[in-house]
Design a protein around this motif. Structure first.
Motif, PDB file in Angstrom:
ATOM      1  N   ILE A 110      -5.752  -1.645   4.693  1.00 21.12           N
ATOM      2  CA  ILE A 110      -6.304  -0.706   3.729  1.00 21.12           C
ATOM      3  C   ILE A 110      -7.824  -0.743   3.790  1.00 21.12           C
ATOM      4  O   ILE A 110      -8.418  -1.716   4.270  1.00 21.12           O
ATOM      5  CB  ILE A 110      -5.818  -0.999   2.287  1.00 21.12           C
ATOM      6  N   LYS A 111      -8.459   0.325   3.318  1.00 18.19           N
ATOM      7  CA  LYS A 111      -9.913   0.442   3.435  1.00 18.19           C
ATOM      8  C   LYS A 111     -10.489   1.016   2.144  1.00 18.19           C
ATOM      9  O   LYS A 111      -9.907   1.917   1.538  1.00 18.19           O
ATOM     10  CB  LYS A 111     -10.274   1.355   4.609  1.00 18.19           C
ATOM     11  N   SER A 112     -11.635   0.487   1.746  1.00 16.64           N
ATOM     12  CA  SER A 112     -12.373   1.019   0.607  1.00 16.64           C
ATOM     13  C   SER A 112     -13.763   1.419   1.069  1.00 16.64           C
ATOM     14  O   SER A 112     -14.406   0.688   1.826  1.00 16.64           O
ATOM     15  CB  SER A 112     -12.494  -0.030  -0.503  1.00 16.64           C
ATOM     16  N   THR A 113     -14.231   2.581   0.626  1.00 15.33           N
ATOM     17  CA  THR A 113     -15.602   3.022   0.928  1.00 15.33           C
ATOM     18  C   THR A 113     -16.429   3.138  -0.339  1.00 15.33           C
ATOM     19  O   THR A 113     -17.516   3.716  -0.327  1.00 15.33           O
ATOM     20  CB  THR A 113     -15.588   4.364   1.681  1.00 15.33           C
ATOM     21  N   ASP A 114     -15.902   2.586  -1.448  1.00 16.27           N
ATOM     22  CA  ASP A 114     -16.648   2.589  -2.709  1.00 16.27           C
ATOM     23  C   ASP A 114     -16.676   1.193  -3.328  1.00 16.27           C
ATOM     24  O   ASP A 114     -16.536   1.016  -4.525  1.00 16.27           O
ATOM     25  CB  ASP A 114     -16.074   3.614  -3.688  1.00 16.27           C
ATOM     26  N   ALA A 115     -16.866   0.200  -2.459  1.00 19.79           N
ATOM     27  CA  ALA A 115     -17.010  -1.201  -2.884  1.00 19.79           C
ATOM     28  C   ALA A 115     -15.822  -1.696  -3.701  1.00 19.79           C
ATOM     29  O   ALA A 115     -15.974  -2.403  -4.696  1.00 19.79           O
ATOM     30  CB  ALA A 115     -18.310  -1.402  -3.657  1.00 19.79           C
ATOM     31  N   GLY A 116     -14.617  -1.330  -3.261  1.00 20.90           N
ATOM     32  CA  GLY A 116     -13.418  -1.882  -3.858  1.00 20.90           C
ATOM     33  C   GLY A 116     -12.885  -1.171  -5.077  1.00 20.90           C
ATOM     34  O   GLY A 116     -11.867  -1.592  -5.642  1.00 20.90           O
ATOM     35  N   GLU A 117     -13.537  -0.106  -5.507  1.00 17.47           N
ATOM     36  CA  GLU A 117     -13.033   0.638  -6.670  1.00 17.47           C
ATOM     37  C   GLU A 117     -11.703   1.304  -6.354  1.00 17.47           C
ATOM     38  O   GLU A 117     -10.785   1.308  -7.171  1.00 17.47           O
ATOM     39  CB  GLU A 117     -14.057   1.691  -7.111  1.00 17.47           C
ATOM     40  N   THR A 118     -11.602   1.902  -5.173  1.00 14.81           N
ATOM     41  CA  THR A 118     -10.357   2.537  -4.739  1.00 14.81           C
ATOM     42  C   THR A 118     -10.086   2.154  -3.286  1.00 14.81           C
ATOM     43  O   THR A 118     -11.008   1.812  -2.544  1.00 14.81           O
ATOM     44  CB  THR A 118     -10.435   4.071  -4.848  1.00 14.81           C
ATOM     45  N   TRP A 119      -8.812   2.260  -2.905  1.00 15.99           N
ATOM     46  CA  TRP A 119      -8.404   1.868  -1.557  1.00 15.99           C
ATOM     47  C   TRP A 119      -7.518   2.939  -0.940  1.00 15.99           C
ATOM     48  O   TRP A 119      -6.735   3.596  -1.636  1.00 15.99           O
ATOM     49  CB  TRP A 119      -7.631   0.542  -1.602  1.00 15.99           C
ATOM     50  N   LYS A 120      -7.612   3.075   0.368  1.00 12.54           N
ATOM     51  CA  LYS A 120      -6.818   4.039   1.123  1.00 12.54           C
ATOM     52  C   LYS A 120      -6.022   3.301   2.194  1.00 12.54           C
ATOM     53  O   LYS A 120      -6.574   2.455   2.906  1.00 12.54           O
ATOM     54  CB  LYS A 120      -7.725   5.078   1.783  1.00 12.54           C
ATOM     55  N   ALA A 121      -4.732   3.622   2.281  1.00 11.51           N
ATOM     56  CA  ALA A 121      -3.905   3.034   3.331  1.00 11.51           C
ATOM     57  C   ALA A 121      -4.320   3.597   4.680  1.00 11.51           C
ATOM     58  O   ALA A 121      -4.448   4.808   4.851  1.00 11.51           O
ATOM     59  CB  ALA A 121      -2.437   3.333   3.065  1.00 11.51           C
ATOM     60  N   MET A 122      -4.549   2.703   5.656  1.00  8.23           N
ATOM     61  CA  MET A 122      -4.979   3.119   6.982  1.00  8.23           C
ATOM     62  C   MET A 122      -3.835   3.095   7.995  1.00  8.23           C
ATOM     63  O   MET A 122      -3.641   4.038   8.750  1.00  8.23           O
ATOM     64  CB  MET A 122      -6.109   2.206   7.468  1.00  8.23           C
ATOM     65  N   SER A 123      -3.077   2.002   8.010  1.00 10.68           N
ATOM     66  CA  SER A 123      -2.008   1.867   9.003  1.00 10.68           C
ATOM     67  C   SER A 123      -1.129   0.660   8.672  1.00 10.68           C
ATOM     68  O   SER A 123      -1.515  -0.208   7.884  1.00 10.68           O
ATOM     69  CB  SER A 123      -2.590   1.691  10.410  1.00 10.68           C
ATOM     70  N   LEU A 124       0.058   0.635   9.277  1.00 14.05           N
ATOM     71  CA  LEU A 124       1.003  -0.487   9.196  1.00 14.05           C
ATOM     72  C   LEU A 124       1.468  -0.772   7.767  1.00 14.05           C
ATOM     73  O   LEU A 124       1.896  -1.883   7.450  1.00 14.05           O
ATOM     74  CB  LEU A 124       0.399  -1.760   9.810  1.00 14.05           C
ATOM     75  N   SER A 125       1.392   0.235   6.905  1.00 15.55           N
ATOM     76  CA  SER A 125       1.830   0.063   5.521  1.00 15.55           C
ATOM     77  C   SER A 125       3.304  -0.300   5.470  1.00 15.55           C
ATOM     78  O   SER A 125       4.141   0.323   6.135  1.00 15.55           O
ATOM     79  CB  SER A 125       1.585   1.359   4.738  1.00 15.55           C
ATOM     80  N   GLY A 126       3.621  -1.332   4.707  1.00 15.23           N
ATOM     81  CA  GLY A 126       4.984  -1.811   4.601  1.00 15.23           C
ATOM     82  C   GLY A 126       5.415  -2.713   5.741  1.00 15.23           C
ATOM     83  O   GLY A 126       6.481  -3.326   5.674  1.00 15.23           O
ATOM     84  N   GLU A 127       4.593  -2.797   6.782  1.00 20.30           N
ATOM     85  CA  GLU A 127       4.966  -3.578   7.963  1.00 20.30           C
ATOM     86  C   GLU A 127       4.200  -4.892   8.075  1.00 20.30           C
ATOM     87  O   GLU A 127       4.800  -5.951   8.290  1.00 20.30           O
ATOM     88  CB  GLU A 127       4.708  -2.763   9.234  1.00 20.30           C
ATOM     89  N   SER A 128       2.869  -4.826   7.960  1.00 20.76           N
ATOM     90  CA  SER A 128       2.041  -5.982   8.319  1.00 20.76           C
ATOM     91  C   SER A 128       1.281  -6.567   7.137  1.00 20.76           C
ATOM     92  O   SER A 128       0.889  -5.859   6.203  1.00 20.76           O
ATOM     93  CB  SER A 128       1.036  -5.581   9.405  1.00 20.76           C
ATOM     94  N   ASP A 129       1.081  -7.862   7.227  1.00 19.37           N
ATOM     95  CA  ASP A 129       0.296  -8.615   6.247  1.00 19.37           C
ATOM     96  C   ASP A 129      -0.748  -9.398   7.023  1.00 19.37           C
ATOM     97  O   ASP A 129      -0.448 -10.431   7.618  1.00 19.37           O
ATOM     98  CB  ASP A 129       1.216  -9.552   5.457  1.00 19.37           C
ATOM     99  N   PHE A 130      -1.960  -8.888   7.041  1.00 19.24           N
ATOM    100  CA  PHE A 130      -3.045  -9.574   7.745  1.00 19.24           C
ATOM    101  C   PHE A 130      -3.606 -10.675   6.841  1.00 19.24           C
ATOM    102  O   PHE A 130      -4.188 -10.385   5.804  1.00 19.24           O
ATOM    103  CB  PHE A 130      -4.152  -8.592   8.134  1.00 19.24           C
ATOM    104  N   HIS A 131      -3.420 -11.919   7.255  1.00 19.31           N
ATOM    105  CA  HIS A 131      -3.969 -13.037   6.489  1.00 19.31           C
ATOM    106  C   HIS A 131      -5.438 -13.277   6.808  1.00 19.31           C
ATOM    107  O   HIS A 131      -6.126 -13.961   6.049  1.00 19.31           O
ATOM    108  CB  HIS A 131      -3.168 -14.312   6.766  1.00 19.31           C
ATOM    109  N   ALA A 132      -5.910 -12.751   7.921  1.00 13.16           N
ATOM    110  CA  ALA A 132      -7.323 -12.885   8.283  1.00 13.16           C
ATOM    111  C   ALA A 132      -7.775 -11.576   8.915  1.00 13.16           C
ATOM    112  O   ALA A 132      -7.066 -10.998   9.741  1.00 13.16           O
ATOM    113  CB  ALA A 132      -7.533 -14.040   9.248  1.00 13.16           C
ATOM    114  N   LEU A 133      -8.955 -11.118   8.498  1.00 15.30           N
ATOM    115  CA  LEU A 133      -9.551  -9.914   9.061  1.00 15.30           C
ATOM    116  C   LEU A 133     -11.011 -10.182   9.366  1.00 15.30           C
ATOM    117  O   LEU A 133     -11.694 -10.890   8.625  1.00 15.30           O
ATOM    118  CB  LEU A 133      -9.454  -8.737   8.080  1.00 15.30           C
ATOM    119  N   ASP A 134     -11.486  -9.614  10.460  1.00 15.31           N
ATOM    120  CA  ASP A 134     -12.902  -9.701  10.813  1.00 15.31           C
ATOM    121  C   ASP A 134     -13.300  -8.343  11.374  1.00 15.31           C
ATOM    122  O   ASP A 134     -12.508  -7.692  12.069  1.00 15.31           O
ATOM    123  CB  ASP A 134     -13.124 -10.799  11.860  1.00 15.31           C
TER     124      ASP A 134
END
Length: 288
Positions: A110-134
């Motif tokens: 998921i991605k936010s472009t307003d500093a976490g106020e709202t979020w948009k699903a980007m991909s792999l919804s319902g499928e993946s759980d990323f424990h680490a992102l960089d």
């Protein structure tokens, strides 16, 4: 070589327990029994970052994303109290995250472009759980805990699968998109091909890594010891011990600017980890 087998086994167990705690999403979002605003408590931190737009601290937790108020108390950002797992700041007011909805399941990317106020699903919804992102070199690097895969995406929508390994955290070289490090029970494992393959983990064993400046790779071990490497993880030097016990997250903002979360709070160092100041308090129960 059977070098320090007891110590290695203990560290592996500590990493396993940390991973298990981070992956538990069975609780409701209101596991602390408190509400947003003054007096709010957060139980477990999964990610840290400073928004480059205003240098405000953002803390991804089991109960949403928080930012400290003027008193250092956590305040919920927006109204989303989902379980945020992987979390990274990609630019001004731009964050990537993953985790679990309150209702259960996986959020994918998921991605936010307003500093976490709202979020948009980007991909792999319902499928993946990323424990680490960089986020580095215009690419999202993720460790997908649902299948143990290191994965990369240049647009946040389509993914390339890399190596499969048991890891807790990843860090990408700020100067070479091909160099990716991962924390494993054997130590820090290195990839020179963008995460497609990894060598065997090398001691010391770290829980979390963060790498913002070429000669300032930081790692924190399972007891909160902060270490620094100037040669991409070949050698390490212990700098200090972060207050508060077992670590929960680590983010290097710059060569000397470090954020670390432990069981008692979020701490900041502006002198390369020599001294720390508490930015936000958290509950001491460890949580999930």
């Amino acid at each position: 070589m059977n070098k320090r087998p007891a110590a290695v086994a203990a560290t592996a167990l500590a990493l396993a327990l940390t991973l298990a705690a981070c992956s538990d999403s069975g609780d409701s979002a209101d596991s602390t029994g408190t509400s947003a605003g003054s007096g709010t408590a957060v139980s477990h931190i999964h990610g840290l970052g400073l928004d480059p737009a205003d240098q405000r601290l953002y803390v991804a937790t089991h109960e949403g994303v928080y930012t400290p108020n003027t008193k250092g108390d956590p305040e919920l950002v927006g109204d989303n109290k989902d379980d945020f797992m992987g979390f990274t700041v990609a630019g001004d007011k731009t964050f990537y995250a993953s985790g679990h909805p309150v209702s259960g399941g996986n959020k994918g990317l998921i991605k936010s472009t307003d500093a976490g106020e709202t979020w948009k699903a980007m991909s792999l919804s319902g499928e993946s759980d990323f424990h680490a992102l960089d986020f580095a070199h215009g690419t999202v690097y993720g460790y997908d805990a649902t299948n143990g895969l290191v994965r990369t995406s240049t647009d946040g929508k389509s993914w390339k699968d890399g190596a499969r390994l048991d890891a807790l955290d990843i860090a990408v070289s700020p100067t070479d998109p091909g160099v990716v490090l991962a924390t494993t029970a054997d130590g820090v494992a290195r990839s020179d091909d963008g995460g497609k393959t990894f060598g065997k983990g090398q001691e010391p064993v770290m829980a979390f890594l963060s790498w913002t400046a070429k000669d300032a790779l930081y790692g924190i071990d399972t007891s909160g010891g902060l270490n620094r490497s100037a040669d991409a993880g070949t050698t390490w030097k212990k700098v200090s011990t972060v207050p508060g016990g077992q670590p929960q997250a680590l983010t290097a903002v710059g060569a000397e600017h470090v954020l670390a979360a432990t069981q008692t709070g979020v701490f900041e160092s502006k002198d390369g980890g020599k001294t720390f100041k508490k930015l936000m308090a958290v509950t001491s129960n460890g949580g999930h």
